[in-house]
Design a protein around this motif. Structure first.
Motif, PDB file in Angstrom:
ATOM      1  N   PHE A   7      -9.523 -55.712  73.635  1.00 49.02           N
ATOM      2  CA  PHE A   7      -8.879 -56.251  72.298  1.00 49.02           C
ATOM      3  C   PHE A   7     -10.388 -55.120  71.308  1.00 49.02           C
ATOM      4  CE2 PHE A   7     -13.018 -58.803  74.648  1.00 49.02           C
ATOM      5  CZ  PHE A   7     -14.060 -58.470  73.284  1.00 49.02           C
ATOM      6  N   ASN A   8     -10.037 -55.300  69.997  1.00 49.17           N
ATOM      7  CA  ASN A   8     -11.559 -55.003  69.261  1.00 49.17           C
ATOM      8  C   ASN A   8     -11.079 -55.768  68.504  1.00 49.17           C
ATOM      9  OD1 ASN A   8      -9.188 -54.927  67.314  1.00 49.17           O
ATOM     10  ND2 ASN A   8      -8.740 -51.935  67.443  1.00 49.17           N
ATOM     11  N   ILE A   9     -12.123 -55.400  67.438  1.00 48.26           N
ATOM     12  CA  ILE A   9     -13.557 -56.156  66.155  1.00 48.26           C
ATOM     13  C   ILE A   9     -13.173 -55.808  64.907  1.00 48.26           C
ATOM     14  CG2 ILE A   9     -14.906 -57.916  65.967  1.00 48.26           C
ATOM     15  CD1 ILE A   9     -15.644 -57.891  68.117  1.00 48.26           C
ATOM     16  N   GLN A  41     -17.129 -64.771  75.070  1.00 45.96           N
ATOM     17  CA  GLN A  41     -18.559 -64.938  75.587  1.00 45.96           C
ATOM     18  C   GLN A  41     -19.703 -64.327  74.355  1.00 45.96           C
ATOM     19  OE1 GLN A  41     -21.606 -64.061  78.298  1.00 45.96           O
ATOM     20  NE2 GLN A  41     -21.932 -65.937  78.405  1.00 45.96           N
ATOM     21  N   PHE A  42     -20.226 -64.584  73.346  1.00 45.57           N
ATOM     22  CA  PHE A  42     -21.169 -64.456  71.834  1.00 45.57           C
ATOM     23  C   PHE A  42     -22.393 -64.514  72.167  1.00 45.57           C
ATOM     24  CE2 PHE A  42     -17.688 -63.698  69.064  1.00 45.57           C
ATOM     25  CZ  PHE A  42     -16.378 -64.473  69.004  1.00 45.57           C
ATOM     26  N   LYS A  43     -23.430 -63.431  72.719  1.00 42.94           N
ATOM     27  CA  LYS A  43     -24.447 -63.189  72.436  1.00 42.94           C
ATOM     28  C   LYS A  43     -24.757 -62.178  70.577  1.00 42.94           C
ATOM     29  CE  LYS A  43     -25.359 -63.262  77.274  1.00 42.94           C
ATOM     30  NZ  LYS A  43     -25.751 -62.559  78.437  1.00 42.94           N
ATOM     31  N   VAL A  44     -25.761 -63.139  70.440  1.00 45.45           N
ATOM     32  CA  VAL A  44     -25.852 -62.430  68.959  1.00 45.45           C
ATOM     33  C   VAL A  44     -27.663 -62.249  68.488  1.00 45.45           C
ATOM     34  CG1 VAL A  44     -25.795 -63.444  66.202  1.00 45.45           C
ATOM     35  CG2 VAL A  44     -24.006 -63.988  67.647  1.00 45.45           C
ATOM     36  N   LEU A  45     -27.472 -61.428  67.778  1.00 46.27           N
ATOM     37  CA  LEU A  45     -29.490 -61.498  67.743  1.00 46.27           C
ATOM     38  C   LEU A  45     -29.900 -60.164  66.153  1.00 46.27           C
ATOM     39  CD1 LEU A  45     -32.514 -61.283  68.929  1.00 46.27           C
ATOM     40  CD2 LEU A  45     -31.942 -58.751  70.193  1.00 46.27           C
ATOM     41  N   GLY A  46     -30.308 -60.785  65.675  1.00 51.16           N
ATOM     42  CA  GLY A  46     -30.633 -60.815  64.585  1.00 51.16           C
ATOM     43  C   GLY A  46     -31.982 -60.763  64.706  1.00 51.16           C
ATOM     44  N   GLN A  47     -32.928 -58.940  63.665  1.00 47.99           N
ATOM     45  CA  GLN A  47     -33.646 -58.857  64.302  1.00 47.99           C
ATOM     46  C   GLN A  47     -34.194 -58.225  62.244  1.00 47.99           C
ATOM     47  OE1 GLN A  47     -33.721 -56.540  67.595  1.00 47.99           O
ATOM     48  NE2 GLN A  47     -36.523 -57.547  67.277  1.00 47.99           N
ATOM     49  N   ARG A  48     -35.248 -58.360  62.031  1.00 45.31           N
ATOM     50  CA  ARG A  48     -35.978 -57.669  60.409  1.00 45.31           C
ATOM     51  C   ARG A  48     -36.421 -56.583  60.742  1.00 45.31           C
ATOM     52  NH1 ARG A  48     -36.022 -63.211  57.016  1.00 45.31           N
ATOM     53  NH2 ARG A  48     -33.946 -63.573  56.977  1.00 45.31           N
ATOM     54  N   TRP A  49     -36.377 -55.390  60.189  1.00 50.19           N
ATOM     55  CA  TRP A  49     -37.409 -54.429  60.571  1.00 50.19           C
ATOM     56  C   TRP A  49     -38.285 -54.482  59.931  1.00 50.19           C
ATOM     57  CZ3 TRP A  49     -39.606 -51.915  56.297  1.00 50.19           C
ATOM     58  CH2 TRP A  49     -38.560 -52.361  54.957  1.00 50.19           C
ATOM     59  N   TYR A  50     -38.907 -55.500  58.703  1.00 50.28           N
ATOM     60  CA  TYR A  50     -40.031 -55.808  58.549  1.00 50.28           C
ATOM     61  C   TYR A  50     -40.528 -56.701  58.817  1.00 50.28           C
ATOM     62  CZ  TYR A  50     -37.241 -58.568  55.741  1.00 50.28           C
ATOM     63  OH  TYR A  50     -36.316 -60.031  55.203  1.00 50.28           O
ATOM     64  N   LEU A  51     -39.934 -57.736  59.618  1.00 50.51           N
ATOM     65  CA  LEU A  51     -40.718 -58.132  60.339  1.00 50.51           C
ATOM     66  C   LEU A  51     -40.960 -58.042  62.020  1.00 50.51           C
ATOM     67  CD1 LEU A  51     -39.408 -61.764  58.155  1.00 50.51           C
ATOM     68  CD2 LEU A  51     -41.739 -60.485  58.016  1.00 50.51           C
ATOM     69  N   ASN A  52     -42.167 -58.531  62.295  1.00 54.13           N
ATOM     70  CA  ASN A  52     -42.337 -57.942  64.137  1.00 54.13           C
ATOM     71  C   ASN A  52     -41.735 -59.736  64.824  1.00 54.13           C
ATOM     72  OD1 ASN A  52     -43.319 -55.812  63.687  1.00 54.13           O
ATOM     73  ND2 ASN A  52     -45.205 -56.549  63.817  1.00 54.13           N
ATOM     74  N   GLY A 112     -13.634 -63.783  82.645  1.00 55.51           N
ATOM     75  CA  GLY A 112     -12.511 -64.497  84.015  1.00 55.51           C
ATOM     76  C   GLY A 112     -11.660 -63.398  83.227  1.00 55.51           C
ATOM     77  N   SER A 113     -11.617 -61.994  83.054  1.00 53.52           N
ATOM     78  CA  SER A 113     -10.667 -61.148  83.146  1.00 53.52           C
ATOM     79  C   SER A 113     -10.234 -60.304  83.643  1.00 53.52           C
ATOM     80  CB  SER A 113     -10.978 -60.386  81.671  1.00 53.52           C
ATOM     81  OG  SER A 113     -10.203 -58.529  82.424  1.00 53.52           O
ATOM     82  N   ALA A 114     -10.294 -59.392  84.528  1.00 60.63           N
ATOM     83  CA  ALA A 114     -10.105 -58.800  85.831  1.00 60.63           C
ATOM     84  C   ALA A 114     -11.175 -57.867  86.182  1.00 60.63           C
ATOM     85  CB  ALA A 114      -8.698 -58.536  86.998  1.00 60.63           C
ATOM     86  N   GLU A 115     -11.213 -56.901  85.036  1.00 59.98           N
ATOM     87  CA  GLU A 115     -12.748 -56.413  85.317  1.00 59.98           C
ATOM     88  C   GLU A 115     -13.149 -56.845  83.848  1.00 59.98           C
ATOM     89  OE1 GLU A 115     -11.166 -52.512  84.063  1.00 59.98           O
ATOM     90  OE2 GLU A 115      -9.688 -53.250  84.633  1.00 59.98           O
ATOM     91  N   GLN A 116     -14.452 -56.726  83.467  1.00 67.07           N
ATOM     92  CA  GLN A 116     -15.788 -57.178  82.674  1.00 67.07           C
ATOM     93  C   GLN A 116     -15.165 -56.695  81.284  1.00 67.07           C
ATOM     94  OE1 GLN A 116     -18.487 -59.172  82.244  1.00 67.07           O
ATOM     95  NE2 GLN A 116     -17.619 -61.361  82.865  1.00 67.07           N
ATOM     96  N   TYR A 117     -14.739 -56.894  80.219  1.00 66.62           N
ATOM     97  CA  TYR A 117     -14.709 -56.295  79.003  1.00 66.62           C
ATOM     98  C   TYR A 117     -15.552 -57.131  78.000  1.00 66.62           C
ATOM     99  CZ  TYR A 117     -12.969 -53.256  75.346  1.00 66.62           C
ATOM    100  OH  TYR A 117     -11.924 -52.478  74.390  1.00 66.62           O
ATOM    101  N   SER A 118     -16.173 -56.397  77.774  1.00 66.13           N
ATOM    102  CA  SER A 118     -17.052 -56.460  76.328  1.00 66.13           C
ATOM    103  C   SER A 118     -17.774 -55.204  75.116  1.00 66.13           C
ATOM    104  CB  SER A 118     -18.789 -56.437  76.760  1.00 66.13           C
ATOM    105  OG  SER A 118     -19.529 -55.745  77.359  1.00 66.13           O
ATOM    106  N   VAL A 119     -17.654 -56.085  73.757  1.00 67.03           N
ATOM    107  CA  VAL A 119     -17.550 -55.105  72.655  1.00 67.03           C
ATOM    108  C   VAL A 119     -18.799 -55.464  72.133  1.00 67.03           C
ATOM    109  CG1 VAL A 119     -16.375 -54.521  70.573  1.00 67.03           C
ATOM    110  CG2 VAL A 119     -14.958 -54.999  72.414  1.00 67.03           C
ATOM    111  N   GLN A 120     -19.756 -54.181  71.520  1.00 65.06           N
ATOM    112  CA  GLN A 120     -21.040 -54.409  70.977  1.00 65.06           C
ATOM    113  C   GLN A 120     -20.401 -54.130  69.565  1.00 65.06           C
ATOM    114  OE1 GLN A 120     -24.296 -52.387  72.527  1.00 65.06           O
ATOM    115  NE2 GLN A 120     -25.341 -53.232  70.940  1.00 65.06           N
TER     116      GLN A 120
END
Ligand SMILES: *[C@@H]1O[C@H](CO)[C@@H](O)[C@H](O)[C@H]1NC(C)=O
Ligand SMILES: *[C@@H]1O[C@H](CO)[C@@H](O)[C@H](O)[C@H]1NC(C)=O
Ligand SMILES: *[C@@H]1O[C@H](CO)[C@@H](O)[C@H](O)[C@H]1NC(C)=O
Ligand SMILES: *[C@@H]1O[C@H](CO)[C@@H](O)[C@H](O)[C@H]1NC(C)=O
Ligand SMILES: *[C@@H]1O[C@H](CO)[C@@H](O)[C@H](O)[C@H]1NC(C)=O
Ligand SMILES: *[C@@H]1O[C@H](CO)[C@@H](O)[C@H](O)[C@H]1NC(C)=O
Ligand SMILES: *[C@@H]1O[C@H](CO)[C@@H](O)[C@H](O)[C@H]1NC(C)=O
Ligand SMILES: *[C@H]1O[C@@H](CO)[C@H](O)[C@@H](O)[C@@H]1NC(C)=O
Length: 729
Positions: free
Chosen positions: A396-398, A422-433, A470-478
């Motif tokens: 799939f594409n997004i 499965q969604f994995k979300v990571l948010g960061q701010r460059w100006y905050l450690n 659950g797909s035959a081969e794991q397919y992921s998009v980042q």
């Protein structure tokens, strides 16, 4: 004339007697009667008797008296007629016509009884009376001249007399006919009265009226021509129904406008043109555009999901837009309707298209042309094959929309199979450690193009990993998403506490770290040169942050605070209270019975607020240790009562103190402000204090310094010093 013969008066009595005698004798001899007739009488036979009768023109008895009758006595007009003079003669009269008249018998004199009368002499009968070109008109008794048709008076007015007046008649000559702009004269003409010229317009010009004539008028001028030649301008070419004007054309004579039929129309008669005519109008084409009705024929399905057809008429060379409507009924895996419309644009005469269809589905397809083209739609029914070879490959594409919404596009022909992402979300701010926005969730759907909208923070860089489970081969998009700063304010309820501290609420949920940018500017209304600016940031994850600022006293501040995740700052203003002024700068003295030096008063710096006044306070020395600088009671006036407790000897307002210091002699007996600078009493011990007051906004702050201690004061101020000081103030 009309008188009797001379001497008749003398003879009259005798003659009368003779006459009577003759009458008495009656018929005396006839010859006798006749012999007695007056010389102007005739003897006539009347009723058998002879009688003397006065001649015509005489009146009387015929014998002794025949007096001339004056026929003219009744007036010339009555006797001779109009326009006459009457002339009496002995026994008659004659008439003469007045000047300009003649007798009808053409004799110089006449007697009216033969019917002769005076008639007007027609001078005009004499030809040439009015000279060349003149016309003679008679009235009565004279004549006047007018110019004949074709002639005009010259050197004078009309009418005129040829001998009295300078007027003469000249033949009318209209000269050269007027020119018509962009026109010309056709044929020959003369410049004489009644001559006509014919005008016409040059080529490329036209006039309404078309062809006009101008005549030479009796006024000796040409009629102004009515021809009005205008350049032929046909304006905009006419509209032709269902046709479009193409190419260049002018609006001049002979210009040709070309048209082509609109899409879906044709002109079987040939090319459509319109020509600009000499009348200034377009000659419209007789040809028209007629609608083409496209026939869609020979529709056939191939390769399971592709379709092709032909069109009639086939001579179309422009692109055609086809609307392909498909509707399919599926039974497996669940009952559903697959319906869609596809547009196809092509100039092929045998168009073909492959459609995204489900397998094992009963489809009805209808093909027609899109408006404005009309067609007879073609409909075909068919069934797609079951094709197990097309296995779900999991790929799939997004695509991202609305900043935080994701549209997943599964490249699979199988519909209805349930999938979990499965969604994995990571948010960061460059100006905050320490800023992390982490979420993770599973999303299950049967849709082939599901849409997921994420709840993201503003001004944050996100990484989103999506894995198809659950797909035959794991397919992921980042993928990465950077959100924009919020357009709404994230700082709420900002308030000032403890004068220099700020407190607010962060409107972001959860304890997430946020960076706040401060921009502080300070100004003093009493000190123009003062300017303070601070720029810094703080980082906090508190929901109710507080910050105390290092601010100067007695200063107006403008403070701008901006959360980096928001586009807008919050601005607050605050004013800090004044604090104690700097200590007075004095040189300390101790005096024992000697003279007291002058107090040197130096201006204090307005470091903590505006300086308002300087006071010199005289205290009994014993009170020095208990004296409080803030004490309001110390501002008492000098009196013999206050003398014991201390008093204010002088007060100077800050504005009255020169920049480069001044001097005061204690005890000079002058008033400083409302205070009396009394001389110190001998034998007493004093302490002299200089106090600076800073005052603003109901707040008063003091600072004091002991300037001198005086023991056993014997010194007294000299008068001269006092005077000098007075002038200085
Ligand atoms: C004489 O003149 C008078 C007035 O002008 C006119 O009325 C009359 O008819 C004239 N008589 C004759 C005989 O022309
Ligand atoms: C995503 O998939 C759709 C449907 O297969 C396709 O039309 C689109 O071009 C693809 N986009 C990208 C960026 O690959
Ligand atoms: C996403 O995947 C990449 C590589 O597989 C990994 O390095 C990264 O940590 C993942 N991010 C999240 C938010 O899980
Ligand atoms: C999502 O599903 C996977 C596989 O079933 C499971 O390991 C994971 O814990 C689930 N994650 C959440 C957030 O439910
Ligand atoms: C304000 O002053 C009070 C009393 O001195 C103190 O308790 C409080 O912590 C101060 N607040 C701030 C924000 O400094
Ligand atoms: C400073 O603040 C005071 C009190 O609010 C005000 O009277 C004064 O005009 C302000 N001065 C300036 C320069 O803003
Ligand atoms: C104050 O001085 C006046 C005269 O100057 C005097 O009359 C009065 O008694 C004095 N009062 C005191 C309390 O010494
Ligand atoms: C003029 O008038 C004509 C007739 O009208 C007479 O016959 C002439 O005798 C008369 N001539 C004179 C001089 O009176």
């Amino acid at each position: 004339m009309g008188q009797g013969p001379r001497g008749a008066g003398r003879l009259l009595p005798l003659l009368l007697l003779l006459g009577l005698a003759r009458v008495a004798t009656g018929a005396a001899g006839a010859d006798d009667v006749c012999a007695t007739c007056h010389e102007h009488a005739t003897c006539e036979q009347r009723e058998g008797k002879k009688m003397c009768m006065c001649k015509y023109g005489f009146a009387g008895n015929g014998r002794t008296q025949c007096v001339d009758k004056n026929e003219c006595q009744f007036g010339a007009t009555v006797v001779c007629g109009n326009h006459t003079s009457c002339h009496n003669t002995l026994g008659g009269f004659y008439c003469i016509c007045l000047e300009g008249y003649r007798a009808t018998n053409n004799n110089k004199t006449f007697i009216p009884n033969d019917g002769t009368f005076c008639t007007d002499i027609d001078e005009c009968e004499v030809s040439g009376m009015c000279r060349h070109g003149g016309r003679c008109v008679n009235t009565h008794g004279s004549f006047e001249c007018y110019c004949m048709d074709g002639y005009l008076p010259k050197n004078g007015p009309e009418p005129f007399h040829p001998t009295r007046d300078a007027t003469s008649c000249t033949e009318i000559d209209c000269g050269t006919p007027p020119e018509v702009p962009d026109g010309y004269i056709i044929g020959n003409y003369t410049s004489r009265l009644g001559s006509q010229v014919h005008y016409a317009c040059k080529e490329g010009f036209f006039s309404v009226p078309e062809d006009t004539v101008s005549s030479c008028t009796p006024l000796g001028t040409w009629e102004s021509p009515k021809l009005n030649c205008q350049e032929i301008n046909c304006g905009r070419p006419p509209e032709v129904q269902h046709a479009i004007l193409v190419g260049n054309h002018s609006s001049k004579l002979g210009s040709v406008a070309h048209y082509v039929c609109q899409e879906g129309f044709e002109s079987p008669g040939g090319k459509i043109t319109s020509v600009c005519t000499e009348k200034g109008t377009w000659r419209e084409s007789t040809l028209t555009c007629t609608e083409i009705i496209t026939e869609i024929i020979d529709v056939s399905v191939f390769n399971n999901t592709c379709v092709r057809w032909q069109i009639n008429p086939g001579r179309i060379n422009s692109k055609i837009v086809y609307v392909i409507y498909i509707k399919g009924q599926r039974l497996d895996p669940m009952e559903s309707v697959h319906e869609k419309t596809v547009n196809l644009t092509t100039d092929s005469r045998t168009p073909e298209v492959c459609l995204d269809l489900y397998q094992a589905t009963n489809y009805t397809m209808s093909i027609s042309t899109a408006p404005p083209r009309r067609s007879v739609p073609a409909t075909i029914g068919f069934q797609t094959a079951e094709d197990d070879l097309l296995e779900d490959d999991g790929i799939f594409n997004i695509s991202i929309f609305n900043e935080a919404c994701l549209k997943l596009n599964r490249r699979s022909r199988k519909v209805g199979s349930e999938r979990t992402y499965q969604f994995k979300v990571l948010g960061q701010r460059w100006y905050l450690n320490n800023f992390y926005h982490v979420t993770s969730f599973n999303f299950t759907t049967r849709e082939r193009t599901p849409v997921v909208c994420l709840d993201l923070y503003p001004a944050t860089d996100y990484t989103v990993n999506i894995t198809l489970l659950g797909s035959a081969e794991q397919y992921s998009v980042q993928m990465t998403i950077t959100t924009a700063p919020a357009v709404k304010q994230t700082i709420g309820n900002i308030s000032i506490v403890n004068e220099t501290c700020l407190r607010w609420r962060s409107m972001m949920t959860a304890d997430i770290e946020e960076m706040y940018l401060f921009h502080i500017q300070g100004q003093r209304w009493y000190q123009k040169e003062f300017a303070q600016e601070m720029i810094f940031n703080i980082t906090t994850s508190s929901q109710t942050p507080e910050i105390c600022l290092d601010l100067h006293p007695g200063t107006n501040y403008s403070i701008s605070v901006q959360a980096l995740s928001s586009e807008f700052p919050v601005v607050v203003s605050l004013t800090t209270q004044i604090t104690e002024p700097p200590l007075p700068e004095v040189d300390f003295f101790t005096v024992h019975g000697g003279p007291l030096p002058r107090l040197r008063l130096r201006k204090a710096k307005e470091r903590n607020g505006p300086i308002s006044s300087y006071q010199v306070i005289v205290l009994p020395l014993a009170f020095q240790s208990t004296f409080s600088c803030d004490s309001e009671g110390a501002t008492s006036f000098f009196s013999n009562a206050s003398d014991a407790n201390g008093y204010v000897a002088a007060e100077l307002l800050a504005k009255d103190v020169p920049d480069d210091a001044m001097e005061i002699a204690i005890g000079d007996r002058l008033y400083y402000g409302k205070y009396y600078n009394a001389p110190l009493k001998t034998g007493n011990d004093y302490c002299i204090i200089l106090r600076i007051t800073s005052e603003w906004n109901k707040m008063r702050r003091y600072s004091c310094a002991v300037w001198a201690q005086v023991k056993d004061c014997r010194w007294a101020l000299r008068e001269k010093d006092a005077l000098l000081l007075g002038q200085m103030l």
